[in-house]
Design a protein around this motif. Sequence first.
Motif, PDB file in Angstrom:
ATOM      1  N   LEU A 118       0.636  -1.087   0.170  1.00 32.87           N
ATOM      2  CA  LEU A 118       0.138  -0.075   0.006  1.00 32.87           C
ATOM      3  C   LEU A 118       0.856   1.270   0.070  1.00 32.87           C
ATOM      4  N   THR A 119       1.782   1.072   0.751  1.00 31.61           N
ATOM      5  CA  THR A 119       2.917   2.508   0.721  1.00 31.61           C
ATOM      6  C   THR A 119       3.534   2.338  -0.563  1.00 31.61           C
ATOM      7  N   ALA A 120       3.870   1.527  -1.277  1.00 29.53           N
ATOM      8  CA  ALA A 120       4.318   1.520  -2.509  1.00 29.53           C
ATOM      9  C   ALA A 120       3.370   2.219  -3.610  1.00 29.53           C
ATOM     10  N   PHE A 121       2.297   1.736  -3.700  1.00 30.86           N
ATOM     11  CA  PHE A 121       1.109   2.306  -4.349  1.00 30.86           C
ATOM     12  C   PHE A 121       0.864   3.763  -4.021  1.00 30.86           C
ATOM     13  N   VAL A 122       0.518   4.340  -2.652  1.00 30.47           N
ATOM     14  CA  VAL A 122       0.479   5.531  -2.470  1.00 30.47           C
ATOM     15  C   VAL A 122       1.665   6.669  -2.811  1.00 30.47           C
ATOM     16  N   THR A 123       2.762   6.028  -2.669  1.00 28.37           N
ATOM     17  CA  THR A 123       4.002   6.902  -3.293  1.00 28.37           C
ATOM     18  C   THR A 123       3.895   6.989  -4.513  1.00 28.37           C
ATOM     19  N   ALA A 124       3.888   5.944  -5.513  1.00 29.38           N
ATOM     20  CA  ALA A 124       3.695   6.134  -6.952  1.00 29.38           C
ATOM     21  C   ALA A 124       2.559   6.886  -7.381  1.00 29.38           C
ATOM     22  N   ALA A 125       1.334   6.739  -6.703  1.00 27.85           N
ATOM     23  CA  ALA A 125       0.235   7.517  -6.991  1.00 27.85           C
ATOM     24  C   ALA A 125       0.144   8.996  -6.945  1.00 27.85           C
ATOM     25  N   LYS A 126       1.019   9.323  -5.786  1.00 24.30           N
ATOM     26  CA  LYS A 126       1.209  10.918  -5.674  1.00 24.30           C
ATOM     27  C   LYS A 126       2.307  11.645  -6.489  1.00 24.30           C
ATOM     28  N   SER A 127       3.102  10.744  -6.977  1.00 24.21           N
ATOM     29  CA  SER A 127       4.208  11.198  -7.977  1.00 24.21           C
ATOM     30  C   SER A 127       3.713  11.005  -9.442  1.00 24.21           C
ATOM     31  N   LEU A 128       2.904   9.963  -9.757  1.00 25.21           N
ATOM     32  CA  LEU A 128       2.488   9.404 -10.769  1.00 25.21           C
ATOM     33  C   LEU A 128       3.725   9.297 -11.654  1.00 25.21           C
ATOM     34  N   SER A 129       4.968   8.675 -11.114  1.00 25.05           N
ATOM     35  CA  SER A 129       5.995   8.441 -11.824  1.00 25.05           C
ATOM     36  C   SER A 129       6.610   7.267 -11.131  1.00 25.05           C
ATOM     37  N   ILE A 130       6.938   5.973 -11.689  1.00 22.23           N
ATOM     38  CA  ILE A 130       7.455   5.116 -11.071  1.00 22.23           C
ATOM     39  C   ILE A 130       8.993   5.198 -10.775  1.00 22.23           C
ATOM     40  N   THR A 131       9.910   6.029 -11.587  1.00 24.37           N
ATOM     41  CA  THR A 131      11.100   6.526 -11.417  1.00 24.37           C
ATOM     42  C   THR A 131      11.289   7.276 -10.059  1.00 24.37           C
ATOM     43  N   GLU A 132      10.462   8.493 -10.100  1.00 22.36           N
ATOM     44  CA  GLU A 132      10.371   9.167  -8.812  1.00 22.36           C
ATOM     45  C   GLU A 132      10.023   8.594  -7.614  1.00 22.36           C
ATOM     46  N   ALA A 133       9.067   7.672  -7.545  1.00 22.05           N
ATOM     47  CA  ALA A 133       8.555   6.867  -6.479  1.00 22.05           C
ATOM     48  C   ALA A 133       9.593   5.968  -5.960  1.00 22.05           C
ATOM     49  N   ALA A 134      10.040   5.432  -7.040  1.00 22.41           N
ATOM     50  CA  ALA A 134      11.403   4.325  -6.567  1.00 22.41           C
ATOM     51  C   ALA A 134      12.530   5.095  -5.766  1.00 22.41           C
ATOM     52  N   LYS A 135      12.749   6.155  -6.203  1.00 25.56           N
ATOM     53  CA  LYS A 135      13.778   7.035  -5.378  1.00 25.56           C
ATOM     54  C   LYS A 135      13.341   7.483  -4.209  1.00 25.56           C
ATOM     55  N   ARG A 136      12.094   7.696  -3.797  1.00 20.50           N
ATOM     56  CA  ARG A 136      11.653   8.134  -2.509  1.00 20.50           C
ATOM     57  C   ARG A 136      11.572   6.741  -1.816  1.00 20.50           C
ATOM     58  N   LEU A 137      11.258   5.964  -2.193  1.00 20.40           N
ATOM     59  CA  LEU A 137      11.192   4.524  -1.525  1.00 20.40           C
ATOM     60  C   LEU A 137      12.710   3.871  -1.239  1.00 20.40           C
ATOM     61  N   TYR A 138      13.708   4.313  -2.032  1.00 19.41           N
ATOM     62  CA  TYR A 138      15.058   3.856  -2.020  1.00 19.41           C
ATOM     63  C   TYR A 138      14.856   2.335  -2.310  1.00 19.41           C
ATOM     64  N   ILE A 139      14.287   2.174  -3.358  1.00 19.67           N
ATOM     65  CA  ILE A 139      14.042   0.779  -3.900  1.00 19.67           C
ATOM     66  C   ILE A 139      14.343   0.852  -5.668  1.00 19.67           C
ATOM     67  N   SER A 140      14.399  -0.235  -6.205  1.00 18.51           N
ATOM     68  CA  SER A 140      14.506  -0.093  -7.632  1.00 18.51           C
ATOM     69  C   SER A 140      13.249  -0.087  -8.309  1.00 18.51           C
ATOM     70  N   GLN A 141      13.345   0.408  -9.441  1.00 17.93           N
ATOM     71  CA  GLN A 141      12.104   0.537 -10.196  1.00 17.93           C
ATOM     72  C   GLN A 141      11.281  -0.681 -10.494  1.00 17.93           C
ATOM     73  N   SER A 142      12.026  -1.875 -10.808  1.00 20.88           N
ATOM     74  CA  SER A 142      11.389  -3.036 -10.950  1.00 20.88           C
ATOM     75  C   SER A 142      10.765  -3.751  -9.738  1.00 20.88           C
ATOM     76  N   SER A 143      11.359  -3.494  -8.616  1.00 23.67           N
ATOM     77  CA  SER A 143      10.813  -3.898  -7.359  1.00 23.67           C
ATOM     78  C   SER A 143       9.370  -3.001  -7.012  1.00 23.67           C
ATOM     79  N   LEU A 144       9.545  -1.849  -7.197  1.00 19.37           N
ATOM     80  CA  LEU A 144       8.178  -1.160  -6.947  1.00 19.37           C
ATOM     81  C   LEU A 144       7.418  -1.492  -8.003  1.00 19.37           C
ATOM     82  N   SER A 145       7.480  -1.597  -9.272  1.00 19.95           N
ATOM     83  CA  SER A 145       6.695  -2.223 -10.078  1.00 19.95           C
ATOM     84  C   SER A 145       5.868  -3.334  -9.731  1.00 19.95           C
ATOM     85  N   LYS A 146       6.648  -4.337  -9.375  1.00 22.63           N
ATOM     86  CA  LYS A 146       6.276  -5.754  -8.849  1.00 22.63           C
ATOM     87  C   LYS A 146       5.500  -5.545  -7.613  1.00 22.63           C
TER      88      LYS A 146
END
Length: 297
Positions: free
Chosen positions: A6-34
Amino acid sequence: MDIRHLTAFVTAAKSLSITEAAKRLYISQSSLSKQISELEQTIGVKLFIRHYRSLELTAAGKYLLKEGDSLIQKANEILNNTRQVQLGMRGILKIGCFTSQLPFMPDVLKKFYTLYPQIKLDIQIYPLKTIEELLMRNELDFGFITKLGQQLEYRQFCSQLVYRLPLAFVLPVNHPLAGESAITPSVLAKESFMVLSQEEPQDGVNWLIQLCQRHGFTPQIAFKSNHFESILWQVGAGMGVSFTARHPKISIPETVSVVDILDEDALRNTLVIWKNTNSNPAIPLFLKVLTSIACIS
């Protein structure tokens, strides 16, 4: 649903960018997408419309963003409160007092509340026996009780001397000895004594008997009461004498006079008692504050 997803989704939904959300969560883009894909599979809805360089929320995604953000904040609040409870910084501390005449208590409560505002204090006035029973059942965390004299041993509970006052005789204002500053108990050998019931101030009657016997007589106890006010009325009417703790905040009517007792055992001690098996983490915090303000070493 995993709070991590849920945290991964909310972070991505706020930025509307997988790249930006992954940076904020300190994880890879592939991990976030998964994680987002796993969330969509779990709840059975599509949350994003995926474009080449951006994301667009679906209607379901917009709803989950609104509710999910509040849920994450609430979960973090719960976890933080749980840690504070473990540290004794949140919860409830139940205190039973034998009397409301505890002059140190306002300062203790003020400091404790300043340091630990999330700990609720529940303070009640009880008879001594009730305090002991509630402590034994873990329905109280602390009890403030009274013992007279020099012997302060308390076998049932842990204890700490908090406050000590001298004891004095209470005489009718027109008594021949009312103008004295201090008297020995022997001069009252022929008087009738008015006392509180034995179960109220602990061992009060026994203490008086032992005091008088050391001075050569056994006191004549004419009246017992659960309320000191009624004793003062009868002493003021000339029906006998009594004793009390001497303190400027203890109200004494004009019909009686207070005269110090010439005996080293003439002391009223206030003790705090608690059960050593009580696991409330707020207990050591309160004891530390109490010791810093009131306790006698």
